[in-house]
Design a protein around this motif. Structure first.
Motif, PDB file in Angstrom:
ATOM      1  N   ASP A 138    -102.078 -42.523 -10.710  1.00  0.00           N
ATOM      2  CA  ASP A 138    -101.449 -41.646  -9.723  1.00  0.00           C
ATOM      3  C   ASP A 138    -100.103 -41.207 -10.274  1.00  0.00           C
ATOM      4  OD1 ASP A 138    -100.274 -40.349  -7.631  1.00  0.00           O
ATOM      5  OD2 ASP A 138    -100.670 -41.900  -6.143  1.00  0.00           O
ATOM      6  N   LEU A 139    -100.022 -39.939 -10.663  1.00  0.00           N
ATOM      7  CA  LEU A 139     -98.825 -39.417 -11.306  1.00  0.00           C
ATOM      8  C   LEU A 139     -97.581 -39.553 -10.442  1.00  0.00           C
ATOM      9  CD1 LEU A 139     -97.502 -37.815 -13.627  1.00  0.00           C
ATOM     10  CD2 LEU A 139     -98.329 -35.715 -12.526  1.00  0.00           C
ATOM     11  N   TYR A 140     -97.762 -39.566  -9.132  1.00  0.00           N
ATOM     12  CA  TYR A 140     -96.605 -39.571  -8.235  1.00  0.00           C
ATOM     13  C   TYR A 140     -96.376 -40.928  -7.569  1.00  0.00           C
ATOM     14  CZ  TYR A 140     -96.797 -34.655  -9.186  1.00  0.00           C
ATOM     15  OH  TYR A 140     -96.804 -33.450  -9.848  1.00  0.00           O
ATOM     16  N   ASP A 141     -96.868 -41.984  -8.213  1.00  0.00           N
ATOM     17  CA  ASP A 141     -96.618 -43.347  -7.746  1.00  0.00           C
ATOM     18  C   ASP A 141     -96.007 -44.137  -8.895  1.00  0.00           C
ATOM     19  OD1 ASP A 141     -96.543 -45.876  -6.718  1.00  0.00           O
ATOM     20  OD2 ASP A 141     -98.709 -46.054  -6.379  1.00  0.00           O
ATOM     21  N   ILE A 142     -94.705 -44.344  -8.856  1.00  0.00           N
ATOM     22  CA  ILE A 142     -94.008 -45.016  -9.956  1.00  0.00           C
ATOM     23  C   ILE A 142     -94.380 -46.485 -10.059  1.00  0.00           C
ATOM     24  CG2 ILE A 142     -91.972 -45.625  -8.577  1.00  0.00           C
ATOM     25  CD1 ILE A 142     -91.946 -44.422 -12.249  1.00  0.00           C
ATOM     26  N   ASP A 201     -92.000 -37.145 -15.536  1.00  0.00           N
ATOM     27  CA  ASP A 201     -90.881 -38.043 -15.249  1.00  0.00           C
ATOM     28  C   ASP A 201     -91.332 -39.494 -15.156  1.00  0.00           C
ATOM     29  OD1 ASP A 201     -88.999 -35.950 -15.125  1.00  0.00           O
ATOM     30  OD2 ASP A 201     -89.592 -35.504 -13.081  1.00  0.00           O
ATOM     31  N   LYS A 202     -92.501 -39.712 -14.606  1.00  0.00           N
ATOM     32  CA  LYS A 202     -93.008 -41.082 -14.483  1.00  0.00           C
ATOM     33  C   LYS A 202     -93.128 -41.738 -15.858  1.00  0.00           C
ATOM     34  CE  LYS A 202     -96.964 -43.809 -12.913  1.00  0.00           C
ATOM     35  NZ  LYS A 202     -98.235 -43.836 -12.160  1.00  0.00           N
ATOM     36  N   ASP A 203     -93.701 -41.007 -16.816  1.00  0.00           N
ATOM     37  CA  ASP A 203     -93.874 -41.557 -18.161  1.00  0.00           C
ATOM     38  C   ASP A 203     -92.528 -41.816 -18.837  1.00  0.00           C
ATOM     39  OD1 ASP A 203     -96.590 -41.272 -17.752  1.00  0.00           O
ATOM     40  OD2 ASP A 203     -96.699 -39.340 -18.776  1.00  0.00           O
ATOM     41  N   VAL A 204     -91.598 -40.889 -18.659  1.00  0.00           N
ATOM     42  CA  VAL A 204     -90.274 -41.048 -19.262  1.00  0.00           C
ATOM     43  C   VAL A 204     -89.578 -42.278 -18.686  1.00  0.00           C
ATOM     44  CG1 VAL A 204     -87.985 -40.025 -19.518  1.00  0.00           C
ATOM     45  CG2 VAL A 204     -90.025 -38.595 -19.768  1.00  0.00           C
ATOM     46  N   ALA A 205     -89.607 -42.406 -17.372  1.00  0.00           N
ATOM     47  CA  ALA A 205     -88.937 -43.534 -16.721  1.00  0.00           C
ATOM     48  C   ALA A 205     -89.564 -44.860 -17.130  1.00  0.00           C
ATOM     49  CB  ALA A 205     -89.003 -43.360 -15.202  1.00  0.00           C
ATOM     50  N   LEU A 206     -90.889 -44.926 -17.099  1.00  0.00           N
ATOM     51  CA  LEU A 206     -91.557 -46.180 -17.466  1.00  0.00           C
ATOM     52  C   LEU A 206     -91.430 -46.463 -18.959  1.00  0.00           C
ATOM     53  CD1 LEU A 206     -94.786 -46.023 -15.268  1.00  0.00           C
ATOM     54  CD2 LEU A 206     -92.708 -47.336 -14.871  1.00  0.00           C
ATOM     55  N   GLU A 232     -85.138 -38.806 -10.035  1.00  0.00           N
ATOM     56  CA  GLU A 232     -84.539 -40.059  -9.581  1.00  0.00           C
ATOM     57  C   GLU A 232     -85.126 -41.254 -10.318  1.00  0.00           C
ATOM     58  OE1 GLU A 232     -81.999 -40.622  -7.711  1.00  0.00           O
ATOM     59  OE2 GLU A 232     -81.640 -38.505  -7.263  1.00  0.00           O
ATOM     60  N   TRP A 233     -86.423 -41.189 -10.632  1.00  0.00           N
ATOM     61  CA  TRP A 233     -87.043 -42.286 -11.386  1.00  0.00           C
ATOM     62  C   TRP A 233     -86.386 -42.443 -12.755  1.00  0.00           C
ATOM     63  CZ3 TRP A 233     -92.765 -40.465 -10.384  1.00  0.00           C
ATOM     64  CH2 TRP A 233     -93.090 -40.714  -9.051  1.00  0.00           C
ATOM     65  N   VAL A 234     -86.086 -41.295 -13.380  1.00  0.00           N
ATOM     66  CA  VAL A 234     -85.468 -41.340 -14.711  1.00  0.00           C
ATOM     67  C   VAL A 234     -84.021 -41.818 -14.599  1.00  0.00           C
ATOM     68  CG1 VAL A 234     -84.925 -40.019 -16.790  1.00  0.00           C
ATOM     69  CG2 VAL A 234     -86.990 -39.481 -15.473  1.00  0.00           C
ATOM     70  N   PHE A 235     -83.286 -41.342 -13.593  1.00  0.00           N
ATOM     71  CA  PHE A 235     -81.915 -41.820 -13.386  1.00  0.00           C
ATOM     72  C   PHE A 235     -81.896 -43.337 -13.210  1.00  0.00           C
ATOM     73  CE2 PHE A 235     -80.791 -37.436 -11.519  1.00  0.00           C
ATOM     74  CZ  PHE A 235     -80.229 -37.014 -12.714  1.00  0.00           C
ATOM     75  N   GLU A 236     -82.822 -43.857 -12.419  1.00  0.00           N
ATOM     76  CA  GLU A 236     -82.881 -45.307 -12.179  1.00  0.00           C
ATOM     77  C   GLU A 236     -83.224 -46.059 -13.461  1.00  0.00           C
ATOM     78  OE1 GLU A 236     -85.739 -45.564  -9.061  1.00  0.00           O
ATOM     79  OE2 GLU A 236     -84.381 -44.732  -7.538  1.00  0.00           O
ATOM     80  N   ALA A 237     -84.087 -45.471 -14.306  1.00  0.00           N
ATOM     81  CA  ALA A 237     -84.427 -46.108 -15.578  1.00  0.00           C
ATOM     82  C   ALA A 237     -83.224 -46.130 -16.512  1.00  0.00           C
ATOM     83  CB  ALA A 237     -85.599 -45.374 -16.231  1.00  0.00           C
ATOM     84  N   ILE A 238     -82.442 -45.043 -16.518  1.00  0.00           N
ATOM     85  CA  ILE A 238     -81.228 -44.994 -17.339  1.00  0.00           C
ATOM     86  C   ILE A 238     -80.241 -46.068 -16.875  1.00  0.00           C
ATOM     87  CG2 ILE A 238     -79.188 -43.593 -17.866  1.00  0.00           C
ATOM     88  CD1 ILE A 238     -81.052 -41.134 -17.827  1.00  0.00           C
ATOM     89  N   GLN A 239     -80.074 -46.196 -15.588  1.00  0.00           N
ATOM     90  CA  GLN A 239     -79.172 -47.224 -15.043  1.00  0.00           C
ATOM     91  C   GLN A 239     -79.689 -48.624 -15.351  1.00  0.00           C
ATOM     92  OE1 GLN A 239     -79.202 -45.575 -11.037  1.00  0.00           O
ATOM     93  NE2 GLN A 239     -77.040 -44.987 -11.216  1.00  0.00           N
ATOM     94  N   TYR A 240     -81.003 -48.787 -15.344  1.00  0.00           N
ATOM     95  CA  TYR A 240     -81.603 -50.080 -15.712  1.00  0.00           C
ATOM     96  C   TYR A 240     -81.276 -50.410 -17.164  1.00  0.00           C
ATOM     97  CZ  TYR A 240     -85.239 -53.609 -16.541  1.00  0.00           C
ATOM     98  OH  TYR A 240     -85.912 -54.766 -16.868  1.00  0.00           O
ATOM     99  N   ALA A 241     -81.372 -49.398 -18.038  1.00  0.00           N
ATOM    100  CA  ALA A 241     -81.013 -49.597 -19.446  1.00  0.00           C
ATOM    101  C   ALA A 241     -79.541 -49.975 -19.580  1.00  0.00           C
ATOM    102  CB  ALA A 241     -81.317 -48.336 -20.246  1.00  0.00           C
ATOM    103  N   PRO A 266     -84.106 -35.011 -19.918  1.00  0.00           N
ATOM    104  CA  PRO A 266     -83.314 -35.958 -19.125  1.00  0.00           C
ATOM    105  C   PRO A 266     -81.811 -35.766 -19.344  1.00  0.00           C
ATOM    106  CG  PRO A 266     -84.184 -37.047 -21.068  1.00  0.00           C
ATOM    107  CD  PRO A 266     -84.778 -35.669 -21.058  1.00  0.00           C
ATOM    108  N   ASN A 267     -81.029 -36.165 -18.355  1.00  0.00           N
ATOM    109  CA  ASN A 267     -79.580 -36.173 -18.485  1.00  0.00           C
ATOM    110  C   ASN A 267     -79.020 -37.365 -17.714  1.00  0.00           C
ATOM    111  OD1 ASN A 267     -79.233 -35.518 -15.711  1.00  0.00           O
ATOM    112  ND2 ASN A 267     -79.430 -33.349 -16.164  1.00  0.00           N
ATOM    113  N   ASP A 268     -77.727 -37.527 -17.757  1.00  0.00           N
ATOM    114  CA  ASP A 268     -77.103 -38.696 -17.118  1.00  0.00           C
ATOM    115  C   ASP A 268     -76.146 -38.280 -16.009  1.00  0.00           C
ATOM    116  OD1 ASP A 268     -75.196 -37.566 -18.753  1.00  0.00           O
ATOM    117  OD2 ASP A 268     -74.449 -39.466 -19.539  1.00  0.00           O
ATOM    118  N   SER A 269     -76.382 -37.089 -15.434  1.00  0.00           N
ATOM    119  CA  SER A 269     -75.502 -36.621 -14.367  1.00  0.00           C
ATOM    120  C   SER A 269     -76.309 -35.853 -13.328  1.00  0.00           C
ATOM    121  CB  SER A 269     -74.398 -35.726 -14.925  1.00  0.00           C
ATOM    122  OG  SER A 269     -73.610 -35.191 -13.883  1.00  0.00           O
TER     123      SER A 269
END
Length: 416
Positions: A138-142, A201-206, A232-241, A266-269
């Motif tokens: 499911d592409l829209y389920d992180i 975005d899901k793939d990038v974040a995961l 938002e998934w990618v932002f959260e992954a960046i913050q996790y990193a 992706p960006n950080d802002s």
């Protein structure tokens, strides 16, 4: 698109109007790019058909001349009453008089077909493409993470970007082959999150989370796109990193745009002003010139959202099938910097991701002259607009490995 469908502006609720306007903009841009890509493929097909006809002409005329290799003078001496043969001879006379050769045409045909195949293979502009069907994802389920496989190679004949990027960072430096990577004794973790040009975005974040959880200290993100529906998934992954002290080295993009104004992902802002964390280093690309042409003509830039520049034009590196090639792009600038970051973190592991980011920014070569603003050159303005290089990035600098190691040593050991 499923949300708005074929609705018109009068049918959109006030609270959804901004999102609807963004949808219309995306729709218009997509159609423009998609139509251009279809036209390009059609032109490639016409060119391929023309070369096929030339091949047939060479075959027929060889029989008339009675030898494999012939000159323009040989053809002019030929006499025939057959109208078709006369046309074939005249066609080849015209080609040879312009310097064309059969070998050159065949080599061009091979490159043309390879490029055409690569363009048709990409799914970037196919809205109906859904590779998830065979994966049960499911592409829209992180939270749905049980998909994918360990095939990070893809097609060796069509895909080379990741191999080229990896070689810039870490190609062997002691085997006298091809190219030397920037860093010694580093390990590459291949995480393939953009298969067939379909960047979700899901793939990038995961992918970021996977790399972090499996020990990566530096993540190179040499990919990008204009729109990010699940940013938002990618932002959260960046913050996790950031929480795990992992540095992300990010390519600014190749649109010749000011990304302080036009968003790229992706960006950080989230607002193009405030960073969500201090572990992302965004790279613009410099050319091979140390003058007004220093920034690559295609490079994105931004006084707030690009941190520093690195070499990104004519970068020679590894590609599949045991070969090498020169590529251009901020995708090449990012691993140039990531390799320096790897050097710093390997010699000075006590430095944090944030410290390494600012070392690369502050130790680079300061550029104090005006340069041609990327994207400003045109038929109407062939020389382009000039702006101070200092306005192109936060630092106004170009990365330098020697200076970075010296600064790192000063911070760790207090040496000058």
């Amino acid at each position: 698109m499923d949300v708005f469908g074929d609705k018109v502006a009068s049918e959109i609720a006030e609270e959804d109007r901004t999102e609807y306007e963004n949808f219309l903009k995306i729709q218009e841009e997509f159609k423009s790019v998609s139509d251009a890509k279809k036209a390009e493929i059609a032109n490639l097909e016409k060119t391929a058909e023309r070369i096929l006809q030339i091949e047939e002409n060479f075959k027929a005329v060889k029989e008339l001349v009675g030898k494999e290799d012939f000159t323009e003078e040989d053809l002019k001496a030929l006499k025939t009453e057959d109208p078709k043969e006369a046309v074939q001879i005249a066609d080849l006379i015209g080609l040879l008089s312009n310097g064309a050769t059969e070998k050159g045409l065949l080599e061009y045909k091979a490159r043309l077909l390879e490029y055409k195949e690569s363009q048709e293979a990409t799914k970037s502009y196919d809205l109906e493409f859904n590779e998830r069907q065979s994966l049960g994802d499911d592409l829209y389920d992180i939270t749905d993470t049980s998909y994918g496989n360990n095939n990070v190679i893809g097609s060796k004949d069509l895909e080379s970007h990741g191999t080229h990027v990896a070689g810039i960072v870490a190609a062997s430096r002691n085997n006298n082959k091809g190219v030397d990577g920037v860093a010694n004794h580093v390990k590459i973790m291949a995480v393939r999150v953009v298969p067939d040009g379909d960047e979700h975005d899901k793939d990038v974040a995961l992918g970021i989370r996977y790399a972090v959880d499996n020990g990566a200290k530096i993540i190179n993100t040499s990919f990008g796109k204009k729109y990010s529906p699940n940013k938002e998934w990618v932002f959260e992954a960046i913050q996790y990193a950031a929480q795990k002290d992992v540095l992300i080295v990010n390519a600014a993009g190749n649109d010749g745009k000011n990304i302080d104004i036009e968003k790229t992902y992706p960006n950080d802002s989230k607002d193009l002003v405030n960073e969500i964390s201090d572990n992302v280093l965004t790279l613009g690309a410099m050319s091979m010139y140390y003058d007004e042409r220093l920034p690559a003509s295609f490079s994105n830039y931004g006084k707030v959202n690009v941190d520093v520049f690195a070499p990104g034009v004519g970068i020679y590196s590894t590609i599949p099938n045991d070969d090498y090639a020169s590529y251009n792009g901020t995708s090449m600038a990012a691993p140039s910097a990531a390799g320096i970051a790897a050097l710093v973190r390997s010699y000075y592991p006590q430095l944090s991701a944030s410290q390494v980011k600012h070392i690369l920014m502050n130790s680079g070569i300061k550029i104090d002259f005006d340069v041609i603003q990327p994207g400003s050159q045109s038929d109407e303005n062939p020389t382009g607009d000039k702006i101070p290089f200092a306005e192109m990035s936060v630092s106004g600098r170009v990365v330098n490995a020697y200076n970075a190691l010296r600064m790192a040593d000063q911070i760790v050991n207090g040496k000058k």
